[in-house]
Design an enzyme around this catalytic site. Sequence first.
Site, PDB file in Angstrom:
ATOM      1  CB  SER A 222     -51.056 100.309 -14.480  1.00  0.00           C
ATOM      2  OG  SER A 222     -51.925  99.350 -13.968  1.00  0.00           O
ATOM      3  CG  ASP A 233     -60.762 105.165 -26.635  1.00  0.00           C
ATOM      4  OD1 ASP A 233     -59.825 105.654 -27.294  1.00  0.00           O
ATOM      5  OD2 ASP A 233     -60.838 103.956 -26.342  1.00  0.00           O
ATOM      6  CE  LYS A 247     -48.940  96.033 -14.646  1.00  0.00           C
ATOM      7  NZ  LYS A 247     -50.103  95.789 -13.769  1.00  0.00           N
TER       8      LYS A 247
END
Length: 335
Positions: A222, A233, A247
């Site tokens: 999460s 990224d 999740k």
Amino acid sequence: DPYSEFLDADAYRMLSGDTEGLFGGIGVEIDVRDGWLTVVGVLPGGPSSRVGLRPGDRVAEIEGRYARDMRLSEAVRIVRGRPGTMVSLGIRRGTDASTVQVQLRREVVRVQSVRSVVLGEGLLYLRVRSFQRTTADEFRDAVNAASLELGRPPAGVLLDLRGNSGGLLDQAVAIADQLLDQGLIVSTRGRSLQSRSEHRASERATLGSWPVVVLVNAYSASASEILAGALQDHGRGVLVGRRTFGKGTVQSVLELPGDNALKLTVARYYTPSGRSIHGQGIQPDHVVEIQSGTPGPGKENSPDPHGALDRSVIETDPVAREGLGILEELVEGRR
């Protein structure tokens, strides 16, 4: 959807206590090992510490109920309660099959979500256990304290998110903002316009540009995945360990009469590059497979999360050792 659920008053109170980092309990962290509820951490100075509980102890009974194969969430619900009230545990230690009964008085437990240690050569280890209301402030304080100790900013940061199952989204976003000077951190997309949003970094919140290595495992979930995915990224952090849990859904909590609540999934999270986290997880840049029984924070037979923390402890952990080696190379490359 396994994440949408009705929360009775006890479950809702537990959820609120977790995110606040403040609840009535006995100062112990437990996990399931071979079917047994097992002590993996003892808060120094807390009720469990005072009666002599230690990592490795097995909880055989809770309030007279046989606890083997009891669900962890059920055990936590029973053990927590109003400060000042009593709870009884039956404890087994080592190979001794006998059960020792202990009585503990619940008290207000304050859980520190960030732990840190300066490792030498200007490197800083930061472990984020969960994302609570004060986590971003604790993170900033830890970096500032290290800078004071070193007399300069850290040369590099080893950020440990293993075993961190998530928590408050805004705290993960705030830490990402401290590490990124610009760009998208995370976006949410759902059916309604209200469930669609973007969170972006701003230069004014950035703490520094030092190299970052992030440790993750299958129990990083999460909010942990949001932070790890954003750093990966943007090329801001190198991920080391194992693929994360996956999740990536957004839950909204609706309060109901009688102190109950309804937790509903309303959207999904996406990393800055547009990757969906849900069901996929985040693949680390450097995969480190470990054997069962190997030390390491998280649910993989971890050492006491409240115990001593220094370079020797970290270097006995193969994932942390791998991450530390990569961090040292990154720092050296900047010199």
